[in-house]
Design an enzyme around this catalytic site. Structure first.
Site, PDB file in Angstrom:
ATOM      1  N   SER A   1       0.797  -0.698   0.100  1.00  0.00           N
ATOM      2  CA  SER A   1      -0.535  -0.222  -0.020  1.00  0.00           C
ATOM      3  C   SER A   1       1.043   1.245   0.213  1.00  0.00           C
ATOM      4  CB  SER A   1      -0.913   0.218   1.181  1.00  0.00           C
ATOM      5  OG  SER A   1      -1.536   1.106   1.483  1.00  0.00           O
TER       6      SER A   1
ATOM      7  N   TYR B   1      -1.362  -0.848  10.612  1.00  0.00           N
ATOM      8  CA  TYR B   1      -1.905  -1.546   9.266  1.00  0.00           C
ATOM      9  C   TYR B   1      -0.799  -1.138   8.214  1.00  0.00           C
ATOM     10  CZ  TYR B   1      -3.274  -1.702   3.946  1.00  0.00           C
ATOM     11  OH  TYR B   1      -3.771  -2.166   2.691  1.00  0.00           O
TER      12      TYR B   1
END
Length: 282
Positions: free
Chosen positions: A137, A151
Site C-alpha cells: 500500500s 496496518y
C-alpha cells in the site's frame, strides 16, 4: 505457440484481486485464485476448468498453503506468477489496539504472505523463472496516517521482505515486485475488509476524524480504477527487467515524492550531527 503463464492470486474474491483474475482470464492466462471460501470465487468468476482453479485457503496455515500451491501445480503443471494480495485493514491508535488485534493483523498481512512465498519459491527456483508480486500500500511507504499505524507497519514489512526477496531470487531468474497502490475504488474501506478496535479510547479525537474521513468521505470516491491497475501488473509481469518498486496511481507517486522530500530534508539538515559518530582517527 508458447503456453500462457500460470498465475496464483490470493484474496481474489473482491477488489484488486478479483479485477486481476478477470483480466488475466480474458487475456488467456491460466489462473489459480484463492479465498476463504470457494463459493464466492465460483459465483463471481466461474467453476474450475483447464484455465481457472478456484481454491479455498487459510493463508495463516502454512500446511494448508503448501497443499493449495501443490494442487495448483498438479492442475496446471507449472506455476509462474504469484500475487500476494490477501489482507485486511485494521484501524485504531497504537495505544488502543490490543496485542491480539495486532498479532492477527500481522498473521494475515505479513506471515500469510510469507507462507505463500515459502511454499511457492521452490517451484519457481527449480524452473529458474517466475515473478512474485507482493501487494503493499502507499501506507507501506509512508506511515503518516493517524489510526492506520499497525496496518502501515504490516505493509512496511511487506516492502522490506520484498526487497530482500528480489535479491535472494535473482540468481534463479525469479523477480519480485512490491506494489504500493494508492486509493483505488474497491471494497477495501467497506465490505468486511476493515476492522476497528474492540476498546476505543475517546481521547483520540483527531485519530477518529482521520478514520471517519477514510470510511465516510474517501470510500466510493477513490480515483483509481482497479481494472487499470490489473492491466499495469500484467504488463509489468511480461517485462524482462521489471521494477522492484511499483507505485500504482498518481496519488501514490505524489505521496511517495513527498516522503522522499521529507527524508532528503532531514538527511541534509542533520547529517553533520548524526554522521559524527565514528571513532576518532589517531
Amino acid at each position: 505457440m508458447k503456453t500462457k503463464k500460470v498465475w496464483f492470486v490470493t484474496g481474489a474474491s473482491k477488489g484488486l484481486g478479483l479485477s486481476l483474475v478477470q483480466k488475466l482470464l480474458a487475456a488467456g492466462y491460466r489462473v489459480a485464485a484463492t479465498s476463504r471460501t470457494v463459493a464466492g470465487l465460483e459465483e463471481k468468476i466461474g467453476k474450475a476448468s483447464n484455465e481457472f482453479l478456484p481454491l479455498e485457503m487459510n493463508i495463516t496455515d502454512n500446511e494448508d498453503v503448501k497443499k493449495v500451491i501443490a494442487k495448483t501445480v498438479a492442475h496446471f503443471g507449472q506455476l509462474d506468477v504469484v500475487v500476494n494480495n490477501a489482507g485486511y485493514g485494521l484501524i485504531g491508535s497504537l495505544e488502543e489496539l490490543s496485542d491480539a488485534e495486532v498479532k492477527e493483523q500481522f498473521d494475515v498481512n505479513v506471515f500469510g504472505s510469507l507462507n505463500v512465498i515459502r511454499n511457492a519459491a521452490p517451484y519457481l527456483r527449480a524452473q529458474q523463472s517466475g515473478h512474485f508480486f507482493n501487494i503493499a500500500s502507499i501506507g507501506g511507504y509512508t506511515g503518516g496516517f493517524p489510526g492506520f499505524g499497525i496496518y502501515c507497519a504490516t505493509k512496511f514489512a511487506v516492502a522490506g521482505f520484498t526487497e530482500a526477496l528480489a535479491e535472494e531470487m535473482k540468481d534463479f531468474g525469479v523477480h519480485a515486485t512490491v506494489v504500493y497502490p494508492g486509493y483505488f475504488r474497491t471494497e477495501f474501506l467497506s465490505g468486511g475488509s476493515i476492522k476497528v478496535p474492540a476498546n476505543p479510547i475517546d481521547a483520540y479525537k483527531s485519530t477518529r476524524a482521520g478514520e471517519e474521513l477514510h470510511l465516510n468521505e474517501i470510500n466510493g470516491k477513490q480515483s483509481g480504477d482497479p481494472d487499470k491497475a490489473a492491466d499495469v501488473m500484467i504488463e509489468v509481469s511480461e517485462m524482462q527487467a521489471p521494477p522492484v518498486h511499483l507505485f500504482l496511481g498518481q496519488d501514490a507517486h505524489d505521496v511517495a515524492r513527498q516522503k522522499i522530500g521529507i527524508i532528503q530534508t532531514d538527511l541534509n539538515k542533520h547529517e553533520a550531527l548524526a554522521a559524527a559518530t565514528a571513532f576518532a582517527e589517531n
